[in-house]
Design an enzyme around this catalytic site. Sequence first.
Site, PDB file in Angstrom:
ATOM      1  N   ALA B 101       0.859  -1.188   0.000  1.00  9.86           N
ATOM      2  CA  ALA B 101       0.000   0.000   0.000  1.00  9.86           C
ATOM      3  C   ALA B 101       0.892   1.233   0.000  1.00  9.86           C
ATOM      4  O   ALA B 101       2.121   1.122   0.162  1.00  9.86           O
ATOM      5  CB  ALA B 101      -0.910   0.003   1.215  1.00  9.86           C
ATOM      6  N   LYS B 102       0.325   2.393  -0.193  1.00  7.18           N
ATOM      7  CA  LYS B 102       1.068   3.646  -0.071  1.00  7.18           C
ATOM      8  C   LYS B 102       0.068   4.773   0.110  1.00  7.18           C
ATOM      9  O   LYS B 102      -1.073   4.658  -0.323  1.00  7.18           O
ATOM     10  CB  LYS B 102       1.897   3.910  -1.337  1.00  7.18           C
ATOM     11  CG  LYS B 102       3.059   4.855  -1.116  1.00  7.18           C
ATOM     12  CD  LYS B 102       4.195   4.144  -0.425  1.00  7.18           C
ATOM     13  CE  LYS B 102       5.457   4.971  -0.323  1.00  7.18           C
ATOM     14  NZ  LYS B 102       6.575   4.155   0.165  1.00  7.18           N
ATOM     15  N   GLY B 103       0.507   5.837   0.756  1.00  6.78           N
ATOM     16  CA  GLY B 103      -0.385   6.979   0.940  1.00  6.78           C
ATOM     17  C   GLY B 103       0.385   8.267   0.949  1.00  6.78           C
ATOM     18  O   GLY B 103       1.619   8.272   1.006  1.00  6.78           O
TER      19      GLY B 103
END
Lengths: 171, 409
Positions: B101-103
């Site tokens: 994931a990444k944000g």
Amino acid sequence: MSIPAQLLKKLVQIPIFQGLTVPEAAEFFEVALEQTIESGHTLFREGDEGDALYVILKGEVSITKKGIELATLSTHAVVGEMSLVSPGDTRSATATAKNDVDVLKIPSRRVQKLIKGDHLAALKVVANLAQVMAQRLGAINDRLVGDGKKKGEARKEELADFAGILNRWSF
Amino acid sequence: MTSAEAAPWYFKKAARIMDVGERIETLLATPLRSVTVQVSIELDNGEIRTFKGYRVQHDNARGPMKGGLRFHPTVNHDEVLALSSLMTWKTAVVNLPYGGAKGGIECDPAELSVKELERLTRKFVDQIHDMIGPTRDIPGPDVNTNPQVMAWIMDQYSRYHGHSPAVVTGKPIDLYGSRGREAATARGLQFIAREILRDVGQQVPGTRFAIQGFGNVGSHAARLFHEDGGKIVAVSDVHGGVTNPKGLDVPGLFEHVKKTGSVRGFGGGTACSSQDVLVTDCDVLVPSAMGSAIDKHLAAEVRARIVLEGANAPCTPEADEIFEQRGVLVVPDVLANAGGVTVSYFEWVQNMQHVTWDEERVNGELQRVMKEAYEKVGQISRSRKLPLRTSAYVLAIGRVGKATVLRGI
């Protein structure tokens, strides 16, 4: 009736008579009756009791159900073969001679008698018939499930193919 | 090609080598979920500012999704998406039970006060708290986010869901953080350097290292390579660099950085530019600053025999190709800098089990994980005659793919 050897050789090439030797075929067709049905007359009607199978020797027969033509059968085709294994069941379609048609009529009761006496040729015919019917059932199943099944198969193969790739590339 | 586009490109390259079907390729490349949220806060002067926040969950076949949260003015959806996929492959290469994931929040933290940063962080958690969680998606630190930001995330999430230290990693040691987390990425590089140097018949003592970037990764790497007896012949940060072919005085350099905040102007060597560091005469080059630092032109001039990617995508795919042609060994980001996420995983494990490990245990476990990953990647590279990067992606696709097949669509 006795049938000329030349015709017997042709008859044993029909799927449900395959595997019969010519002498066996001769014995089996002893119980057959030769008939001529005039153009426009029926061999049997939908709903009749199925009492015989017919081998077309000459001419064309139209198979209809509720007035709709399902097929036209000609020389060496077999009509009404279901009656061999389920005597007394009603005919599922109507068979009408399109022109003057010569047939060999094989009364199912006589075949049933042969089977009860372990008559080899009759047993071979029934085995062939079972095979033909199994193939037809498979085809009907495919048609019933239709396109949905084809897509399902493709997806399964795709995942399975991928699993195969991963096996080849596993460390 | 931007650095964000690199990971999807390498994935595709490896997938085609493996002969993965087009539809499976799409299945693996498409993110599971991707959200853009409004993050509005009141600034200290009463002004209202609205920022855009992103969280992309790429793949969860192997477990809860894991990936950093960055605060930067250039953050955008495409970048976050590509980096989320990089996390899927990275966690798979080092065999952590995680997906990717990444944000990020599109903002310039330098313009915000600490109080404003806190409000921004908490508001972002308000917007995404129902999609993250210890068994769903676990954020961690990234560009411009630090242990304090992680502490705010833990606190804000816990207000909704009860005490949940395992919802985020990279927390301060005094608040459920893990020992060894800060130097983890550099320590991972150290273990990989030992392995690869041994494989090419060399040893760390005497080996010449050039390090671009003197932040969390670069500075710890310089210290650790120095501790192993390596010679640090060049370092740089955003302000400039310094080089000394005989090896820099590393303790002295740290003193200088402590005093001035930069490696620039250190007396124990010759001043140079950040680019000079990349093409300096050395054995191992460790680009650990920004993405796309080495393009095809620089790649032709690099004099190192080994490139250890401390940063994410510091070499463009075109540069990567040139290294391949020139026989320069590139240890890819998905392997080289995976020490950070690995110790994040250890932090999560400690939080889930309500235990604390000492630093020795953290480093020991990290060494085992990095060594195992390096060996697997090397094995694929040798047996299939593929560069290390492609081999790492092959390993990752294999692991993610197997989990996907076993679970079913």
